[in-house]
Write an enzyme that holds these catalytic residues in place. Structure first.
Site, PDB file in Angstrom:
ATOM      1  N   ASP A   1       1.650  -3.206  -4.894  1.00 39.89           N
ATOM      2  CA  ASP A   1       0.281  -2.709  -5.018  1.00 39.89           C
ATOM      3  C   ASP A   1      -0.320  -3.263  -6.305  1.00 39.89           C
ATOM      4  O   ASP A   1       0.188  -2.995  -7.398  1.00 39.89           O
ATOM      5  CB  ASP A   1       0.286  -1.181  -5.048  1.00 39.89           C
ATOM      6  CG  ASP A   1      -1.111  -0.584  -4.903  1.00 39.89           C
ATOM      7  OD1 ASP A   1      -2.104  -1.337  -5.019  1.00 39.89           O
ATOM      8  OD2 ASP A   1      -1.202   0.633  -4.662  1.00 39.89           O
TER       9      ASP A   1
ATOM     10  N   HIS B   1       6.606  -1.404  -4.828  1.00 39.04           N
ATOM     11  CA  HIS B   1       5.266  -0.937  -5.219  1.00 39.04           C
ATOM     12  C   HIS B   1       4.852  -1.559  -6.551  1.00 39.04           C
ATOM     13  O   HIS B   1       3.872  -2.276  -6.634  1.00 39.04           O
ATOM     14  CB  HIS B   1       5.202   0.595  -5.295  1.00 39.04           C
ATOM     15  CG  HIS B   1       3.818   1.115  -5.557  1.00 39.04           C
ATOM     16  ND1 HIS B   1       3.300   1.214  -6.832  1.00 39.04           N
ATOM     17  CD2 HIS B   1       2.856   1.582  -4.733  1.00 39.04           C
ATOM     18  CE1 HIS B   1       2.061   1.687  -6.769  1.00 39.04           C
ATOM     19  NE2 HIS B   1       1.770   1.924  -5.502  1.00 39.04           N
TER      20      HIS B   1
ATOM     21  N   GLN C   1       8.841   3.552  -4.357  1.00 40.34           N
ATOM     22  CA  GLN C   1       7.785   3.392  -5.363  1.00 40.34           C
ATOM     23  C   GLN C   1       8.401   3.471  -6.752  1.00 40.34           C
ATOM     24  O   GLN C   1       8.990   4.479  -7.118  1.00 40.34           O
ATOM     25  CB  GLN C   1       6.743   4.495  -5.162  1.00 40.34           C
ATOM     26  CG  GLN C   1       5.572   4.438  -6.110  1.00 40.34           C
ATOM     27  CD  GLN C   1       4.475   5.409  -5.710  1.00 40.34           C
ATOM     28  OE1 GLN C   1       3.389   5.006  -5.346  1.00 40.34           O
ATOM     29  NE2 GLN C   1       4.741   6.702  -5.756  1.00 40.34           N
TER      30      GLN C   1
ATOM     31  N   LYS D   1      -3.348   7.249   3.945  1.00 40.78           N
ATOM     32  CA  LYS D   1      -3.078   8.026   2.736  1.00 40.78           C
ATOM     33  C   LYS D   1      -3.183   9.499   3.085  1.00 40.78           C
ATOM     34  O   LYS D   1      -4.256  10.090   3.048  1.00 40.78           O
ATOM     35  CB  LYS D   1      -4.061   7.637   1.638  1.00 40.78           C
ATOM     36  CG  LYS D   1      -3.440   7.606   0.251  1.00 40.78           C
ATOM     37  CD  LYS D   1      -4.380   6.982  -0.746  1.00 40.78           C
ATOM     38  CE  LYS D   1      -3.727   6.774  -2.086  1.00 40.78           C
ATOM     39  NZ  LYS D   1      -2.880   5.606  -2.176  1.00 40.78           N
TER      40      LYS D   1
ATOM     41  N   ASP E   1      -5.979  -0.273   1.167  1.00 45.63           N
ATOM     42  CA  ASP E   1      -5.812   1.004   0.482  1.00 45.63           C
ATOM     43  C   ASP E   1      -7.169   1.500  -0.003  1.00 45.63           C
ATOM     44  O   ASP E   1      -7.743   2.412   0.567  1.00 45.63           O
ATOM     45  CB  ASP E   1      -4.835   0.864  -0.679  1.00 45.63           C
ATOM     46  CG  ASP E   1      -4.615   2.179  -1.424  1.00 45.63           C
ATOM     47  OD1 ASP E   1      -5.034   3.228  -0.914  1.00 45.63           O
ATOM     48  OD2 ASP E   1      -4.026   2.173  -2.515  1.00 45.63           O
TER      49      ASP E   1
ATOM     50  N   GLU F   1      -0.813  -5.016  -1.520  1.00 43.46           N
ATOM     51  CA  GLU F   1      -1.726  -3.904  -1.276  1.00 43.46           C
ATOM     52  C   GLU F   1      -2.894  -3.949  -2.257  1.00 43.46           C
ATOM     53  O   GLU F   1      -2.716  -4.192  -3.444  1.00 43.46           O
ATOM     54  CB  GLU F   1      -0.970  -2.577  -1.436  1.00 43.46           C
ATOM     55  CG  GLU F   1      -1.822  -1.347  -1.200  1.00 43.46           C
ATOM     56  CD  GLU F   1      -1.017  -0.062  -1.274  1.00 43.46           C
ATOM     57  OE1 GLU F   1      -1.649   1.003  -1.433  1.00 43.46           O
ATOM     58  OE2 GLU F   1       0.231  -0.110  -1.183  1.00 43.46           O
TER      59      GLU F   1
ATOM     60  N   GLN G   1      -2.818   1.395   4.941  1.00 44.38           N
ATOM     61  CA  GLN G   1      -2.203   2.603   4.421  1.00 44.38           C
ATOM     62  C   GLN G   1      -2.967   3.818   4.913  1.00 44.38           C
ATOM     63  O   GLN G   1      -4.181   3.925   4.719  1.00 44.38           O
ATOM     64  CB  GLN G   1      -2.134   2.659   2.886  1.00 44.38           C
ATOM     65  CG  GLN G   1      -1.497   3.979   2.460  1.00 44.38           C
ATOM     66  CD  GLN G   1      -1.282   4.181   0.984  1.00 44.38           C
ATOM     67  OE1 GLN G   1      -0.748   5.203   0.585  1.00 44.38           O
ATOM     68  NE2 GLN G   1      -1.660   3.233   0.161  1.00 44.38           N
TER      69      GLN G   1
END
Length: 426
Positions: free
Chosen positions: A236, A194, A172, A331, A307, A273, A329
């Site tokens: 993302d 990411h 990330q 989380k 997500d 994402e 995902q």
């Protein structure tokens, strides 16, 4: 081995809490912070320091085992639990939680986390962050009581065969997307970067800025990556494709944009994402299915990652059952106890949906290591490097925990084989 005491100490998490709604509605950055007023309940500032509640479980042999309560960076958004304040919840851990768990056998991990999940205050289940942190400590305590790894405790509880190689780590980058991504290339990170594309400015008025970034990813990965490096790109976009294009998501304009994304990433696979944020779970599932159908019919090979609005175990099941994502995902702080994350990964087995064991930059080294064991126990498709936004530290923590655990398990198996050989010779 009996649990004799449980203690809770407020501390700091690895990043910050951000009011996502305020940022999406145009809050302006002022250095590292944001100007303006927060709009999500519980926030005093748009960006404020991340908090953790450090949980210590004492056993009868005098040892102490730790877990860290943590909540996601964008708390209170997308259907998640509200902002987590450590001072507010410390008495809950040392009160009702301790009253429930002290005196129980630490080796009975599954029974203990089931009791934790059942605790209710005022008719409501405990905040996900509490269940997350206490369950990590219960996992560590069970592994110590059984003289085994946390991976093996989870595998026994979930009925799985653990991975024999490290699960691919997803790096990330944060906003320093170019420098941190180059670090990832040099280290050969398998899934990246990411990129934090959370504004129209970062994606471009027509998506052009994102396409330029993806082209840079492809070129630079070939220049800096190890020999035979074949990364998977994962970006993302925080619903920004939906902001730029709008629905319906199976129309030509949208599908052609995703085809351009695929071309820019080639020859490497890419997954996007959170392409849109439809404002609720059912609407999000409908929009994701619409997009996936359009891409599949056009032969566009960009994978879609769920997500937003995919937080709880029930949410994961709903997205998987609807075929709303290529990757979902999980989380981890949002699912509560760590075994729930493991169960969510297992739910993806035998489906067309891969399980990404995620979480948040706003965790701690302790929670990240616990998640490495969930990833190994379930052989997830990928696991997030966390905490923090500096990349290197999170990657080191998660990758090394998996390597260390696999090496320990291999040594244990070899010792058992050697012992069997000696017995056979006798």
């Amino acid at each position: 081995m009996e649990i004799t005491a449980i203690h809770a100490t407020p501390g700091y998490a690895g990043f910050f809490f951000d009011d996502q709604r305020a940022i999406k509605h145009g809050a302006q950055q002022d250095g590292f912070t944001y100007t303006g007023d927060p709009v999500t309940d519980g926030f005093e500032e748009i960006r404020q320091a991340g908090e953790t509640l450090i949980v210590d479980i004492e056993l009868a042999d005098g040892t102490t085992h730790r877990g860290d309560c943590a909540a996601v960076q964008y708390s209170g958004a997308g259907g998640r639990d509200p902002l987590f304040r450590a001072d507010e919840f410390a008495p809950v851990v040392e009160g009702p939680v301790a009253e429930t768990l002290v005196g129980r056998d630490a080796s009975e991990f599954l029974a203990n986390v089931d009791r934790l999940e059942e605790i209710a205050i005022g008719g409501s289940q405990l905040h996900t962050a509490i269940r997350y942190g206490v369950s990590q400590a219960l996992l560590a305590a069970a592994a110590a009581a059984e003289s085994t790894t946390r991976t093996d405790v989870l595998a026994d509880a979930l009925g799985t065969a653990p991975a024999t190689e490290p699960v691919p780590v997803f790096g990330q980058s944060g906003d320093d997307r170019y420098t941190n991504t180059e670090k990832m290339f040099v280290k050969g990170v398998p899934v990246l970067p990411h990129a934090l594309i959370n504004s129209v400015e970062k994606i471009g008025e027509n998506g052009e800025t994102l396409l330029e970034f993806i082209e840079w990813l492809t070129e630079r990965s070939q220049e800096l990556g190890p020999d035979d490096y074949e990364p998977r790109f994962h970006i993302d976009v925080y619903g920004m494709i939906g902001e730029v294009f709008g629905g319906p998501y199976d129309r030509d304009e949208v599908v052609e944009y995703f085809a351009a994304v695929e071309d820019a990433a080639g020859p490497y696979p890419i997954q996007i994402e959170g392409p849109m944020d439809a404002g609720g779970r059912e609407d999000q599932i409908e929009a994701m299915v619409e997009l996936r159908t359009g891409l599949q019919e056009a032969g566009v090979g960009v994978d879609i990652v769920a997500d937003e609005w995919c937080n709880t175990f029930a949410d994961v099941r709903a997205f998987v059952d609807a075929g709303a994502a290529d990757v979902v995902q999980i989380k981890t702080p949002d699912l509560g106890s760590v075994h729930r994350s493991g169960q969510a990964v297992r739910y993806c087995d035998g489906t067309e949906t891969r399980a990404y064991l995620g979480g948040t930059c706003n965790e701690t080294a302790t929670s990240a290591r616990a998640c490495a064991h969930v990833a190994l126990a379930t052989d997830a498709a990928q696991v997030l490097a966390k905490p923090g936004m500096g990349f290197d530290e999170g990657y080191m923590i998660v990758e090394n925990e998996m390597r260390r655990t696999i090496a320990r398990r291999n040594r244990s198996r070899q010792s058992e084989l050697d012992a069997d050989e000696v017995t056979a010779d006798d």
